[in-house]
Write a protein that holds these residues in place. Structure first.
Motif, PDB file in Angstrom:
ATOM      1  N   ILE A 275      14.353 -26.053 -22.423  1.00  0.00           N
ATOM      2  CA  ILE A 275      13.044 -25.271 -22.403  1.00  0.00           C
ATOM      3  C   ILE A 275      12.034 -26.059 -21.534  1.00  0.00           C
ATOM      4  N   ALA A 276      11.710 -27.103 -21.739  1.00  0.00           N
ATOM      5  CA  ALA A 276      10.665 -28.150 -21.327  1.00  0.00           C
ATOM      6  C   ALA A 276      10.947 -27.930 -19.591  1.00  0.00           C
ATOM      7  N   HIS A 277      12.194 -27.993 -19.216  1.00  0.00           N
ATOM      8  CA  HIS A 277      12.379 -27.958 -17.742  1.00  0.00           C
ATOM      9  C   HIS A 277      11.912 -26.536 -17.125  1.00  0.00           C
ATOM     10  N   PHE A 278      12.216 -25.553 -17.842  1.00  0.00           N
ATOM     11  CA  PHE A 278      11.668 -24.354 -17.147  1.00  0.00           C
ATOM     12  C   PHE A 278       9.962 -24.231 -17.397  1.00  0.00           C
ATOM     13  N   ASP A 279       9.577 -24.894 -18.437  1.00  0.00           N
ATOM     14  CA  ASP A 279       8.134 -24.864 -18.437  1.00  0.00           C
ATOM     15  C   ASP A 279       7.459 -25.294 -17.529  1.00  0.00           C
ATOM     16  N   ALA A 280       8.217 -26.673 -17.135  1.00  0.00           N
ATOM     17  CA  ALA A 280       7.689 -27.508 -15.880  1.00  0.00           C
ATOM     18  C   ALA A 280       7.820 -26.684 -14.765  1.00  0.00           C
ATOM     19  N   LEU A 281       8.770 -25.784 -14.437  1.00  0.00           N
ATOM     20  CA  LEU A 281       8.933 -24.933 -13.258  1.00  0.00           C
ATOM     21  C   LEU A 281       7.800 -23.930 -13.209  1.00  0.00           C
ATOM     22  N   ARG A 282       7.460 -23.453 -14.494  1.00  0.00           N
ATOM     23  CA  ARG A 282       6.462 -22.224 -14.401  1.00  0.00           C
ATOM     24  C   ARG A 282       4.802 -22.883 -14.094  1.00  0.00           C
ATOM     25  N   ALA A 283       4.810 -24.160 -14.668  1.00  0.00           N
ATOM     26  CA  ALA A 283       3.669 -24.965 -14.404  1.00  0.00           C
ATOM     27  C   ALA A 283       3.638 -25.184 -12.842  1.00  0.00           C
ATOM     28  N   GLU A 284       4.677 -25.510 -12.347  1.00  0.00           N
ATOM     29  CA  GLU A 284       4.700 -25.652 -10.795  1.00  0.00           C
ATOM     30  C   GLU A 284       4.259 -24.578  -9.960  1.00  0.00           C
ATOM     31  N   ILE A 285       4.728 -23.333 -10.540  1.00  0.00           N
ATOM     32  CA  ILE A 285       4.469 -22.149  -9.637  1.00  0.00           C
ATOM     33  C   ILE A 285       2.998 -21.620  -9.837  1.00  0.00           C
ATOM     34  N   GLY A 286       2.473 -22.119 -11.275  1.00  0.00           N
ATOM     35  CA  GLY A 286       1.081 -21.616 -11.532  1.00  0.00           C
ATOM     36  C   GLY A 286       0.319 -22.322 -10.612  1.00  0.00           C
ATOM     37  N   ALA A 287       0.442 -23.745 -10.599  1.00  0.00           N
ATOM     38  CA  ALA A 287      -0.222 -24.658  -9.779  1.00  0.00           C
ATOM     39  C   ALA A 287      -0.471 -24.397  -8.360  1.00  0.00           C
ATOM     40  N   ALA A 288       0.653 -23.887  -7.887  1.00  0.00           N
ATOM     41  CA  ALA A 288       1.063 -23.399  -6.502  1.00  0.00           C
ATOM     42  C   ALA A 288       0.138 -22.290  -6.078  1.00  0.00           C
ATOM     43  N   ILE A 289       0.184 -21.228  -7.190  1.00  0.00           N
ATOM     44  CA  ILE A 289      -0.532 -19.963  -6.837  1.00  0.00           C
ATOM     45  C   ILE A 289      -1.899 -20.235  -6.838  1.00  0.00           C
ATOM     46  N   GLY A 290      -2.622 -21.113  -7.780  1.00  0.00           N
ATOM     47  CA  GLY A 290      -3.901 -21.305  -7.964  1.00  0.00           C
ATOM     48  C   GLY A 290      -4.520 -20.573  -8.782  1.00  0.00           C
ATOM     49  N   GLU A 291      -6.222 -20.531  -8.936  1.00  0.00           N
ATOM     50  CA  GLU A 291      -6.975 -19.818  -9.535  1.00  0.00           C
ATOM     51  C   GLU A 291      -6.683 -19.361 -10.802  1.00  0.00           C
ATOM     52  N   ALA A 292      -5.894 -20.817 -11.664  1.00  0.00           N
ATOM     53  CA  ALA A 292      -5.611 -20.592 -13.060  1.00  0.00           C
ATOM     54  C   ALA A 292      -7.012 -20.342 -13.945  1.00  0.00           C
ATOM     55  N   GLY A 293      -6.848 -19.430 -14.951  1.00  0.00           N
ATOM     56  CA  GLY A 293      -8.282 -19.186 -15.665  1.00  0.00           C
ATOM     57  C   GLY A 293      -7.980 -17.748 -16.633  1.00  0.00           C
ATOM     58  N   PRO A 294      -8.768 -17.506 -17.183  1.00  0.00           N
ATOM     59  CA  PRO A 294      -8.728 -16.163 -17.910  1.00  0.00           C
ATOM     60  C   PRO A 294      -8.564 -14.912 -17.295  1.00  0.00           C
ATOM     61  N   ASP A 295      -9.032 -15.173 -15.985  1.00  0.00           N
ATOM     62  CA  ASP A 295      -8.777 -13.988 -15.025  1.00  0.00           C
ATOM     63  C   ASP A 295      -7.587 -13.804 -14.566  1.00  0.00           C
ATOM     64  N   ARG A 296      -6.712 -14.888 -14.534  1.00  0.00           N
ATOM     65  CA  ARG A 296      -5.519 -14.667 -13.870  1.00  0.00           C
ATOM     66  C   ARG A 296      -4.290 -14.612 -15.050  1.00  0.00           C
ATOM     67  N   TRP A 297      -3.435 -13.411 -14.883  1.00  0.00           N
ATOM     68  CA  TRP A 297      -2.316 -13.421 -15.874  1.00  0.00           C
ATOM     69  C   TRP A 297      -1.298 -13.422 -15.181  1.00  0.00           C
ATOM     70  N   LEU A 298      -0.265 -14.364 -15.449  1.00  0.00           N
ATOM     71  CA  LEU A 298       0.889 -15.081 -14.627  1.00  0.00           C
ATOM     72  C   LEU A 298       1.944 -14.865 -15.725  1.00  0.00           C
TER      73      LEU A 298
END
Length: 309
Positions: A275-298
């Motif tokens: 699970i930790a591996h897939f969480d890291a992949l999700r974090a990688e995608i989120g960082a690449a998309i950018g604009e993280a915060g309460p306004d972004r639902w990913l």
């Protein structure tokens, strides 16, 4: 998470205070417009005052929406109140377009009837005061919104800019009419006021039209092309880098909120991961998309079944 919530609360508090300031200033401009419009017998100034009255009412509604957006989601509105923002913007744009249309028709009717000669002293004094108010409020809102990036304040900035441009044009027209006194052009002075109103109506119309078009894009959840292209670029590189079989992405925007759903297709023979591996992949995608915060639902889902895409 607590830091994110605190940042959202502070931003919403500043947003609300800016909108309250805008409402107060708009009420002042509206009162000056209606009063000086009747005192000066100027159709253009009366129109400017009514424009400000509508703006004050809608800005008050925007303030109520800003307070709702700052609230947490509940059982009935589980995604929050983001969807109210484009509705308010569309309402404001529709009302302003209607007012502009009536202003143009009134100006044409006055031109056909021989025009009207306003009291230039009152008209010029009004124009100078309102230009100064518009410039001061616009500059303050612009400086503060550079910190929070509020869509509602951005819309209000456009309204203040439009009001400032309108009143500047009125000031120039009244000064031109004053310069026409005692010259061969003096018989044309009664046409200056309605002609200015007719011209301004045509120039103002594209502003609420553009806001309405963008708002209806959000209301009907038309895919924002720029965001969609960005997500595809990120995911094309991600799939190639990690050897996945493919993906499907879905994006939409409602007000300031962006909703992104991504399903990543794995090869059936790929080794099992933690699970930790897939969480890291999700974090990688989120960082690449950018604009993280309460306004972004990913939302990112990994599956080996193509039917789940």
């Amino acid at each position: 998470m607590a830091a994110t919530d605190r940042a959202l609360a502070l931003r919403s508090e500043l947003e609300a205070s800016l909108l309250r300031l805008s409402v107060g200033a708009t009420v002042l401009v509206a009162a000056l417009g209606v009063l000086c419009g009747f005192l000066s017998n100027s159709l253009a100034i009366i129109f400017d005052g009514l424009f400000s009255v509508v703006d004050a009412v809608i800005t008050g509604l925007m303030l109520a929406v800003a307070r709702l957006v700052a609230r947490e989601s509940n059982q009935r509105f589980q995604y929050g109140y983001w969807h109210l923002e484009p509705l308010v913007v569309a309402l404001k744009a529709a009302v302003l377009m209607t007012l502009v249309a009536f202003g143009f028709l009134g100006a044409v009717q006055s031109l056909l009837a021989g025009g009207n000669a306003p009291e230039l002293g009152v008209a010029i004094l009004y124009s100078v005061l309102v230009v100064l108010i518009c410039a001061a409020v616009w500059f303050w809102l612009w400086r503060q919104n550079d910190r929070i990036g509020s869509a509602l304040v951005a819309i209000d900035l456009k309204a203040w800019a439009a009001s400032g441009i309108i009143t500047t044009a009125l000031l120039l027209a009244f000064l031109a009419a004053l310069a026409m006194r005692g010259t061969a052009l003096e018989p044309w002075i009664p046409y200056v006021d309605p002609a200015t109103l007719a011209l301004l109506s045509l120039l103002i119309l594209p502003v609420p039209w553009k806001d309405a078009r963008e708002a209806f894009h959000d209301i009907f959840q038309i895919v924002p092309a720029e965001l969609d292209a960005h997500v595809h670029a990120v995911m094309d590189a991600f799939v190639a880098r990690h050897g996945f079989a493919g993906y499907e992405s879905y994006v939409t925007r409602t007000g300031r909120a962006k909703f992104i759903e991504i399903s990543v297709l794995a090869h059936p023979d790929m080794p099992a991961r933690t699970i930790a591996h897939f969480d890291a992949l999700r974090a990688e995608i989120g960082a690449a998309i950018g604009e993280a915060g309460p306004d972004r639902w990913l939302t990112v889902v990994f599956t080996a079944d193509p039917r789940e895409l």
